[in-house]
Scaffold this motif. Structure first.
Motif, PDB file in Angstrom:
ATOM      1  N   LEU A 206       0.829  -1.205   0.000  1.00  0.00           N
ATOM      2  CA  LEU A 206       0.000   0.000   0.000  1.00  0.00           C
ATOM      3  C   LEU A 206       0.860   1.251   0.000  1.00  0.00           C
ATOM      4  N   THR A 222      -8.902   1.512   6.489  1.00  0.00           N
ATOM      5  CA  THR A 222      -8.092   1.375   5.265  1.00  0.00           C
ATOM      6  C   THR A 222      -7.190   0.147   5.308  1.00  0.00           C
ATOM      7  N   ARG A 223      -7.232  -0.603   6.422  1.00  0.00           N
ATOM      8  CA  ARG A 223      -6.406  -1.803   6.562  1.00  0.00           C
ATOM      9  C   ARG A 223      -7.290  -3.047   6.661  1.00  0.00           C
ATOM     10  N   GLY A 232      -3.137  -3.663   4.102  1.00  0.00           N
ATOM     11  CA  GLY A 232      -3.745  -2.517   3.441  1.00  0.00           C
ATOM     12  C   GLY A 232      -4.770  -2.956   2.416  1.00  0.00           C
ATOM     13  N   GLU A 271      -5.815   6.633   4.368  1.00  0.00           N
ATOM     14  CA  GLU A 271      -4.790   5.593   4.509  1.00  0.00           C
ATOM     15  C   GLU A 271      -3.440   6.191   4.872  1.00  0.00           C
TER      16      GLU A 271
END
Length: 430
Positions: A206, A222-223, A232, A271
């Motif tokens: 990511l 976002t993970r 990610g 993120e």
């Protein structure tokens, strides 16, 4: 640039365009004040809150608010965490454990106006940032934040700007209403437990895809594993989250890099911690190849082309492209110890969504008074739209005493009402 620019506020000095409503005309004595106690958090990350070593791990995992257990204990908690211990491996000598932040808010048809006041630890405003220093042969960075090893070892002076940070969530970020900025603070980040190396960061799929060489603030959504920065989601999934509003607005007033041109920078957390689209009001002043400055002070305008260490903290030293800067001359007779700012500022160059926020600031008798002006609805996809009658989740942070990253003081989550009841209620201006 006159010293009065610092003490009286900077807008008139740097030629920043007038705002929709001049904050100087607001009678702040008629706006209710809310005192929010911010405390030193050490390395109390999202992950630590969920570990067995944290007595409140169970409630946190169940989605309970941090303030459920800790409301009212901010001062004692900060005084404890600021000392050497499991959550503070590198205590800063003399660091205070808490700060009282006085917050007022108002709004009109176009903008929301925030007024923040807090007492600084030092008897001077933290308006200095790192410099480029000539060592007789080349230019090198001079001055680092106090948590850095080179400062702790006495190899570099502690130099860093004061900052005021505001996070805003409109209810679309799961968990923020309960756990606030702890949702964004993770192991692996700079100065946190298990801080990732540049190589580890770039090797991560990511972070490699977004071309970032360190770990900064991010949201668990976002993970794939909320407690592991290495996991990610795909960029497509993250883009969908952003389109749905699943990000946190992040506004930062910087006493050097934005204050010098009467602004507060604009960003968001998803993120990674990003600046908004467009161009910030500050940029690096070091040539990437030679490391020499790109700009120096215009001697015709300010009577000097550089300063020396003895001039630090004796007045404002902003290098502003359209006000007092000139192209760097490598043959200007530089001497060992000459200092030029490592960042050049520009109000004219600031563009797009990154340039939404204006600010005025003054430091007097040890107290910063900062007013941030933010459009209610910028119309930009990387900002939260604020509406009359709505309530938002907010968090505050103050960086003081030449420090950055986790060395700040932070608040538990508060609510902001725009013409509505909240912990902080913005009053409509006549």
């Amino acid at each position: 640039m006159s010293k009065n620019c610092l003490w009286m506020g900077l807008l008139a000095c740097v030629g920043v365009p007038a705002m929709a409503a001049d904050p100087a005309t607001i009678d702040w004595t008629k706006i209710p004040v809310n005192t929010v106690t911010l405390f030193y958090p050490g390395q109390s990350s999202y992950e630590w809150l969920r570990k067995e070593s944290h007595p409140g791990a169970g409630p946190v995992k169940a989605g309970e608010s941090c303030a459920t257990c800790h409301k009212g204990s901010e001062k004692s908690r900060g005084d404890k965490l600021v000392k050497a211990g499991p959550l503070e491996p590198a205590p800063v000598k003399g660091k205070n454990g808490w700060v009282d932040l006085r917050v007022r808010a108002a709004y009109d048809a176009k903008n929301v106006y925030f007024r923040f006041q807090w007492k600084t630890r030092n008897a001077y405003p933290g308006i200095e940032h790192q410099y480029l220093r000539f060592d007789g042969k080349e230019w090198k960075v001079y001055g680092y934040p106090k948590l850095d090893q080179v400062v702790r070892e006495g190899k570099q002076p502690g130099i860093y700007e004061d900052r005021l940070t505001l996070m805003i969530d409109d209810g679309k970020v799961p968990g923020f209403a309960k756990q606030g900025c702890w949702l964004t603070c993770h192991d692996g980040s700079r100065d946190m437990q298990g801080a990732a190396s540049q190589q580890e960061s770039l090797a991560n799929p990511l972070l490699g895809a977004i071309k970032k060489n360190d770990v900064r603030k991010y949201l668990p959504a976002t993970r794939t594993d909320a407690a592991d920065w290495r996991s990610g989601k795909s960029l497509d999934d993250i883009a969908k989250l952003k389109a749905e509003g699943g990000f946190v607005d992040l506004i930062q007033w910087r006493a050097h890099r934005s204050n010098g041109v009467g602004m507060a920078d604009d960003g968001y957390v998803l993120e990674y911690r990003y600046s908004d689209a467009g161009k910030d009001m500050f940029g690096g002043n070091a040539d990437p190849k030679t490391h020499a400055p790109k700009f120096m002070w215009d001697e015709k305008k300010v009577d000097y082309k550089s300063i020396r260490a003895e001039a630090l903290r004796k007045g404002p030293h902003f290098l502003i492209r359209e006000q007092n800067a000139a192209a760097f001359d490598p043959n200007a007779g530089w001497k060992e110890g000459d200092l030029i700012p490592d960042y050049v500022l520009s109000r004219e160059d600031a563009q797009g969504s990154a340039a939404d926020n204006k600010a005025t600031a003054a430091w007097k008798n040890g107290v910063w008074s900062v007013v941030i002006v933010r459009p209610l609805n910028t119309g930009n996809p990387d900002d939260k739209a604020l509406r009359e009658g709505s309530v938002y989740n907010v968090g505050f942070a103050v960086h003081d005493d030449n420090i950055t990253t986790r060395g700040h003081h932070v608040s538990f989550v508060k609510t902001l009402g725009i013409g509505a009841k909240g912990d902080i209620s913005a009053v409509k201006l006549p």
